[in-house]
Every structure is written in structure tokens, then in C-alpha cells.
Motif scaffolding. Structure first.
Motif, PDB file in Angstrom:
ATOM      1  N   ALA A  50     -29.989  34.996 -31.616  1.00 35.94           N
ATOM      2  CA  ALA A  50     -29.618  36.119 -30.741  1.00 35.94           C
ATOM      3  C   ALA A  50     -28.229  35.900 -30.155  1.00 35.94           C
ATOM      4  O   ALA A  50     -27.406  36.831 -30.109  1.00 35.94           O
ATOM      5  CB  ALA A  50     -30.667  36.279 -29.636  1.00 35.94           C
ATOM      6  N   VAL A  51     -27.930  34.673 -29.717  1.00 31.79           N
ATOM      7  CA  VAL A  51     -26.618  34.383 -29.135  1.00 31.79           C
ATOM      8  C   VAL A  51     -25.522  34.579 -30.185  1.00 31.79           C
ATOM      9  O   VAL A  51     -24.485  35.212 -29.929  1.00 31.79           O
ATOM     10  CB  VAL A  51     -26.594  32.936 -28.570  1.00 31.79           C
ATOM     11  N   VAL A  52     -25.752  34.048 -31.397  1.00 33.08           N
ATOM     12  CA  VAL A  52     -24.745  34.177 -32.457  1.00 33.08           C
ATOM     13  C   VAL A  52     -24.512  35.650 -32.811  1.00 33.08           C
ATOM     14  O   VAL A  52     -23.382  36.095 -32.982  1.00 33.08           O
ATOM     15  CB  VAL A  52     -25.181  33.360 -33.707  1.00 33.08           C
ATOM     16  N   MET A  53     -25.612  36.427 -32.869  1.00 35.28           N
ATOM     17  CA  MET A  53     -25.469  37.856 -33.173  1.00 35.28           C
ATOM     18  C   MET A  53     -24.709  38.583 -32.059  1.00 35.28           C
ATOM     19  O   MET A  53     -23.873  39.444 -32.323  1.00 35.28           O
ATOM     20  CB  MET A  53     -26.862  38.496 -33.366  1.00 35.28           C
ATOM     21  N   ALA A  54     -24.996  38.208 -30.811  1.00 30.50           N
ATOM     22  CA  ALA A  54     -24.305  38.844 -29.682  1.00 30.50           C
ATOM     23  C   ALA A  54     -22.800  38.547 -29.759  1.00 30.50           C
ATOM     24  O   ALA A  54     -21.963  39.443 -29.571  1.00 30.50           O
ATOM     25  CB  ALA A  54     -24.886  38.342 -28.362  1.00 30.50           C
ATOM     26  N   LEU A  55     -22.447  37.307 -30.088  1.00 28.84           N
ATOM     27  CA  LEU A  55     -21.038  36.937 -30.216  1.00 28.84           C
ATOM     28  C   LEU A  55     -20.389  37.707 -31.370  1.00 28.84           C
ATOM     29  O   LEU A  55     -19.251  38.180 -31.250  1.00 28.84           O
ATOM     30  CB  LEU A  55     -20.898  35.428 -30.454  1.00 28.84           C
ATOM     31  N   THR A  56     -21.124  37.848 -32.467  1.00 28.80           N
ATOM     32  CA  THR A  56     -20.589  38.581 -33.622  1.00 28.80           C
ATOM     33  C   THR A  56     -20.287  40.032 -33.243  1.00 28.80           C
ATOM     34  O   THR A  56     -19.218  40.563 -33.559  1.00 28.80           O
ATOM     35  CB  THR A  56     -21.604  38.551 -34.786  1.00 28.80           C
ATOM     36  N   LEU A  57     -21.252  40.649 -32.537  1.00 26.94           N
ATOM     37  CA  LEU A  57     -21.042  42.036 -32.112  1.00 26.94           C
ATOM     38  C   LEU A  57     -19.857  42.129 -31.162  1.00 26.94           C
ATOM     39  O   LEU A  57     -19.054  43.064 -31.231  1.00 26.94           O
ATOM     40  CB  LEU A  57     -22.316  42.570 -31.439  1.00 26.94           C
ATOM     41  N   TYR A  58     -19.731  41.158 -30.296  1.00 30.73           N
ATOM     42  CA  TYR A  58     -18.615  41.155 -29.348  1.00 30.73           C
ATOM     43  C   TYR A  58     -17.289  41.119 -30.114  1.00 30.73           C
ATOM     44  O   TYR A  58     -16.365  41.872 -29.834  1.00 30.73           O
ATOM     45  CB  TYR A  58     -18.739  39.941 -28.411  1.00 30.73           C
ATOM     46  N   VAL A  59     -17.214  40.236 -31.121  1.00 25.82           N
ATOM     47  CA  VAL A  59     -15.982  40.101 -31.902  1.00 25.82           C
ATOM     48  C   VAL A  59     -15.677  41.397 -32.653  1.00 25.82           C
ATOM     49  O   VAL A  59     -14.544  41.845 -32.715  1.00 25.82           O
ATOM     50  CB  VAL A  59     -16.112  38.907 -32.872  1.00 25.82           C
ATOM     51  N   LEU A  60     -16.721  42.028 -33.198  1.00 27.16           N
ATOM     52  CA  LEU A  60     -16.513  43.240 -33.991  1.00 27.16           C
ATOM     53  C   LEU A  60     -16.097  44.432 -33.146  1.00 27.16           C
ATOM     54  O   LEU A  60     -15.273  45.235 -33.558  1.00 27.16           O
ATOM     55  CB  LEU A  60     -17.800  43.575 -34.763  1.00 27.16           C
ATOM     56  N   PHE A  61     -16.689  44.543 -31.978  1.00 28.53           N
ATOM     57  CA  PHE A  61     -16.513  45.780 -31.212  1.00 28.53           C
ATOM     58  C   PHE A  61     -15.760  45.613 -29.903  1.00 28.53           C
ATOM     59  O   PHE A  61     -15.755  46.510 -29.079  1.00 28.53           O
ATOM     60  CB  PHE A  61     -17.892  46.421 -30.940  1.00 28.53           C
ATOM     61  N   ARG A  62     -15.134  44.462 -29.687  1.00 30.06           N
ATOM     62  CA  ARG A  62     -14.479  44.255 -28.394  1.00 30.06           C
ATOM     63  C   ARG A  62     -13.267  45.182 -28.271  1.00 30.06           C
ATOM     64  O   ARG A  62     -12.686  45.625 -29.276  1.00 30.06           O
ATOM     65  CB  ARG A  62     -14.059  42.791 -28.239  1.00 30.06           C
ATOM     66  N   ASP A  63     -12.875  45.411 -27.061  1.00 34.18           N
ATOM     67  CA  ASP A  63     -11.700  46.224 -26.763  1.00 34.18           C
ATOM     68  C   ASP A  63     -10.471  45.350 -26.997  1.00 34.18           C
ATOM     69  O   ASP A  63     -10.245  44.369 -26.288  1.00 34.18           O
ATOM     70  CB  ASP A  63     -11.796  46.679 -25.294  1.00 34.18           C
ATOM     71  N   ASN A  65      -7.458  45.636 -26.396  1.00 36.61           N
ATOM     72  CA  ASN A  65      -6.429  45.588 -25.359  1.00 36.61           C
ATOM     73  C   ASN A  65      -6.720  44.540 -24.300  1.00 36.61           C
ATOM     74  O   ASN A  65      -5.838  44.135 -23.566  1.00 36.61           O
ATOM     75  CB  ASN A  65      -6.312  46.957 -24.677  1.00 36.61           C
ATOM     76  N   ARG A  66      -7.980  44.114 -24.262  1.00 30.00           N
ATOM     77  CA  ARG A  66      -8.331  43.138 -23.224  1.00 30.00           C
ATOM     78  C   ARG A  66      -8.161  41.732 -23.782  1.00 30.00           C
ATOM     79  O   ARG A  66      -8.157  41.523 -24.995  1.00 30.00           O
ATOM     80  CB  ARG A  66      -9.774  43.376 -22.771  1.00 30.00           C
ATOM     81  N   PRO A  67      -7.976  40.745 -22.921  1.00 28.70           N
ATOM     82  CA  PRO A  67      -7.668  39.394 -23.407  1.00 28.70           C
ATOM     83  C   PRO A  67      -8.823  38.798 -24.219  1.00 28.70           C
ATOM     84  O   PRO A  67      -9.996  39.056 -23.958  1.00 28.70           O
ATOM     85  CB  PRO A  67      -7.420  38.595 -22.130  1.00 28.70           C
ATOM     86  N   TRP A  68      -8.513  38.009 -25.223  1.00 25.79           N
ATOM     87  CA  TRP A  68      -9.446  37.346 -26.161  1.00 25.79           C
ATOM     88  C   TRP A  68     -10.014  36.104 -25.478  1.00 25.79           C
ATOM     89  O   TRP A  68      -9.294  35.213 -25.083  1.00 25.79           O
ATOM     90  CB  TRP A  68      -8.667  37.004 -27.430  1.00 25.79           C
ATOM     91  N   ARG A  69     -11.341  36.060 -25.344  1.00 17.62           N
ATOM     92  CA  ARG A  69     -11.949  34.997 -24.543  1.00 17.62           C
ATOM     93  C   ARG A  69     -12.572  33.877 -25.373  1.00 17.62           C
ATOM     94  O   ARG A  69     -13.010  32.892 -24.826  1.00 17.62           O
ATOM     95  CB  ARG A  69     -13.071  35.569 -23.679  1.00 17.62           C
ATOM     96  N   LEU A  70     -12.636  34.044 -26.710  1.00 18.00           N
ATOM     97  CA  LEU A  70     -13.389  33.061 -27.488  1.00 18.00           C
ATOM     98  C   LEU A  70     -12.508  32.032 -28.201  1.00 18.00           C
ATOM     99  O   LEU A  70     -12.992  31.226 -28.978  1.00 18.00           O
ATOM    100  CB  LEU A  70     -14.273  33.766 -28.519  1.00 18.00           C
ATOM    101  N   GLY A  71     -11.216  32.075 -27.942  1.00 13.20           N
ATOM    102  CA  GLY A  71     -10.333  31.139 -28.631  1.00 13.20           C
ATOM    103  C   GLY A  71     -10.241  29.796 -27.934  1.00 13.20           C
ATOM    104  O   GLY A  71      -9.635  28.843 -28.446  1.00 13.20           O
ATOM    105  N   ASN A  72     -10.829  29.701 -26.796  1.00 13.86           N
ATOM    106  CA  ASN A  72     -10.825  28.494 -25.973  1.00 13.86           C
ATOM    107  C   ASN A  72     -11.321  27.265 -26.755  1.00 13.86           C
ATOM    108  O   ASN A  72     -12.406  27.275 -27.333  1.00 13.86           O
ATOM    109  CB  ASN A  72     -11.753  28.825 -24.799  1.00 13.86           C
ATOM    110  N   ARG A  73     -10.530  26.210 -26.785  1.00 11.96           N
ATOM    111  CA  ARG A  73     -10.845  25.038 -27.601  1.00 11.96           C
ATOM    112  C   ARG A  73     -12.153  24.358 -27.169  1.00 11.96           C
ATOM    113  O   ARG A  73     -12.965  23.963 -28.017  1.00 11.96           O
ATOM    114  CB  ARG A  73      -9.675  24.047 -27.481  1.00 11.96           C
TER     115      ARG A  73
END
Ligand code: CUA
Length: 334
Positions: A50-63, A65-73
Motif C-alpha cells: 500500500a505504501v509503495v502504491m501510494a508513493l507511485t501514485l504521488y509520483v505520477l499525479f503530483r503537482d 509546480n510544487r517542490p519534489w519531496r522524494l529526492g532526499n538521500r
């Protein structure tokens, strides 16, 4: 229509979860521990999925214009390396611990020796084992396709095969274990409630593999002791004319060359199941038929037609009257 289909599917899926042969309906500590592992795997896996799917959806449909939050090392190293290693290590430690407990030896256990045959189960209650009756002189006995045990008491199964590899499995009671020719495997089982549980060979062993089943019957201790006493006795001597005729037919047809009936001279065979108390068993032919006079007569007359390739010849030369007498005699051996 769709609703009906969905209902049918649900019934089909849930139907496999109850009954006397289901790992989802545990009735002993061994099967309960295995089911616990199953639930942990299922719900843990579901949560991670469920967590992985939620992250996938976030990546696919994120706005965008807003800052990218998942690139954090630290998120990548934490979620992609540290978390999987930790989760798998904990799971491994847990399953190794449970596995060790399930394989533990139990010195006080009652011993039952089961040998896989083609395609039935030879079940020996050894006589030398003083745990059965407090006396080492008590004779042992053999039965077939039926294992009776007292509830809430550990039982050590001594498992082997004298032909091909079989696998011993009673889903409601314990996990499976192989029966290997020339090798002895041991498994301690315990049933927590009285009842009949179905066991099934779980390793393909030839054409009749699917019909290699048995019943495990867990009994209250008093009932089990009474059963043991009865099983140790020699076979009942027939008194009614029909049964006497059946016994004569048993001997003249040569049944005694393959089957033992303790106490009956000329019936000492060890190739087929011991029939001393066959009338008291629940099923015939490796769990194939209910134990009735009619099924027994049919089995004797057409064993090769009903279960092709098994060791029992079809005695189709016997007349209906003879079959009735023979099977009535066998059913009387309670
Ligand atoms: Cu025995 Cu499959």
C-alpha cells in the motif's frame, strides 16, 4: 448477475478456509504458529504494498509546480536499503525461532510410526513404548489410514516410506514433512480439540497420489485409552453363520497372504493393511470411501477399477452373495 458471481467467488474462496482439512482452521499449536506467520506475512506485505502504491501514485499525479519531496538521500537510503534489511532480518529471526520450536524433540511424547505406502498409510503403535500403558510388555499393533491420538498431548510421529517419497500433511494440525525411503523423519504434533482432521499426501507419488488421504482423530484421553485397549485385542471370532462364511471366504480367497488379522490362523500377510480391527475405521482405501459393507464389497470386487494401479487385486470372481458375506465379516472386525 455480477453480484451473484461475486457471491459465488466469495463462497468458493472462504469455503477453503474452514472444514477438517484447512490450514486456515488450526486446531493445534503447530498449525497456529504457522498460521500466525502467514498472517504476519500477509498483513506486513499488504502494508508495504500500500505504501509503495501510494508513493507511485504521488509520483505520477503530483503537482509539478510544487517542490519534489522524494529526492532526499536519507529517504532513499532509509526506505530502499535500511528498511528492507531490517524488516527481512526481523522476519527471518522470527521464522527461524518458530521453525526451531516446531522441530523440537519432545521426550515425553507418545510415539506413532507412519509408513507411506502406494497409496495408503501404515500406522504402527509400537508395543515396546512404555509410555502407552506403563508396561513395556504391551504388544504393539498396526492400523491403516487412520491415526488416533489423545488431545492436548504431544505425539511424536516417526515417518518413513518403503517406496517413493510421500509427504505427510494434516493442514489443521501441523505443517508438512517428507516421508523418504531409507530415512526417518520425526515430527511432534498436538491437537487442541477433539475431532476428525483430514490428512493428505502432499508430494506427487504416482497415479493415485490424490487418493492418498487419512483421518487424524483426536480423542479425549479416556476414549483414547479405551480405543488403545480394544486395538490391542486380537480380532473378534465370528459367531453368526454369515460372518463365519465370510471368514472362510477370507481364508480360501487368499486374503490372508497380504493382510493380517491377529488371532486368525492363516492371515499373517504384511503387504496390505492390517485388518484386525478394520470395521472400526472411518474410511477405506486411503480415505477414498466411507467404511460400509457396500463400499467394502465394491472395493473387494473392483479395487483396480476404482483405484487403478494400487496393490489390491480386483476379486471379481466372487459372487454377490460371497462378497456380502466377506464384507460383512470384515465390517464385524471392530
Ligand atoms: Cu503419497 Cu502423494
Amino acid at each position: 448477475m455480477r453480484g451473484r458471481r461475486a457471491t459465488a467467488l466469495t463462497v468458493l474462496l472462504l469455503g477453503a478456509c474452514s472444514g477438517k482439512q484447512s490450514a486456515m482452521a488450526p486446531s493445534g499449536p503447530n498449525a497456529e504458529a504457522i498460521l500466525d506467520i502467514g498472517w504476519i506475512m500477509l498483513w506486513g506485505g499488504t502494508a508495504i504494498f500500500a505504501v509503495v502504491m501510494a508513493l507511485t501514485l504521488y509520483v505520477l499525479f503530483r503537482d509539478s509546480n510544487r517542490p519534489w519531496r522524494l529526492g532526499n538521500r536519507s529517504l532513499i537510503v532509509g526506505g530502499g536499503v535500511v528498511f528492507p534489511i531490517l524488516a527481512l532480518t526481523v522476519l527471518l529471526a522470527y521464522t527461524v525461532k518458530i521453525g526451531g520450536e516446531l522441530a523440537a524433540h519432545e521426550p515425553e511424547a507418545l510415539r506413532v510410526e507412519v509408513t507411506g505406502k502406494m497409496w495408503w498409510w501404515d500406522v504402527l503403535y509400537p508395543g515396546d513404548s512404555d509410555v502407552y500403558a506403563g508396561s513395556p510388555d504391551v504388544p504393539g499393533f498396526s492400523t491403516a489410514n487412520e491415526i488416533r491420538i489423545p488431545v492436548d498431548r504431544p505425539i511424536e510421529l516417526v515417518l518413513t516410506s518403503d517406496n517413493v517419497i510421500h509427504s505427510f500433511w494434516i493442514p489443521s494440525i501441523a505443517g508438512k514433512i517428507d516421508m523418504i525411503p531409507g530415512h526417518v523423519n520425526r515430527k511432534v504434533i498436538e491437537a487442541s480439540a477433539p475431532g476428525a482432521y483430514r490428512g493428505q499426501c502432499a508430494e506427487f507419488c504416482g497415479v493415485q497420489h490424490a487418493w492418498m488421504a487419512f483421518d487424524l482423530i483426536a480423542m479425549e484421553p479416556d476414549a483414547f485409552d479405551a480405543w488403545l485397549r480394544k486395538q490391542r485385542e486380537p480380532a473378534r471370532v465370528p459367531e453368526l453363520p454369515l460372518l463365519i462364511r465370510g471368514q472362510k471366504l477370507f481364508l480360501s480367497t487368499g486374503c490372508g497372504a497380504c493382510h493380517r488379522v491377529r488371532g486368525l490362523e492363516g492371515a499373517n500377510g504384511v503387504i496390505g493393511p492390517d485388518l484386525t480391527h478394520v470395521g472400526a475405521r472411518t474410511s477405506l482405501a486411503g480415505g477414498m470411501f466411507p467404511n460400509t459393507v457396500g463400499a467394502f464389497a465394491g472395493w473387494i470386487a473392483s479395487a483396480q477399477h476404482l483405484k487403478p494401479g494400487n496393490g489390491m487385486p480386483s476379486f471379481d470372481v466372487l459372487t454377490g452373495v460371497e462378497l456380502r458375506a466377506l464384507s460383512a465379516y470384515l465390517e464385524s472386525l471392530e
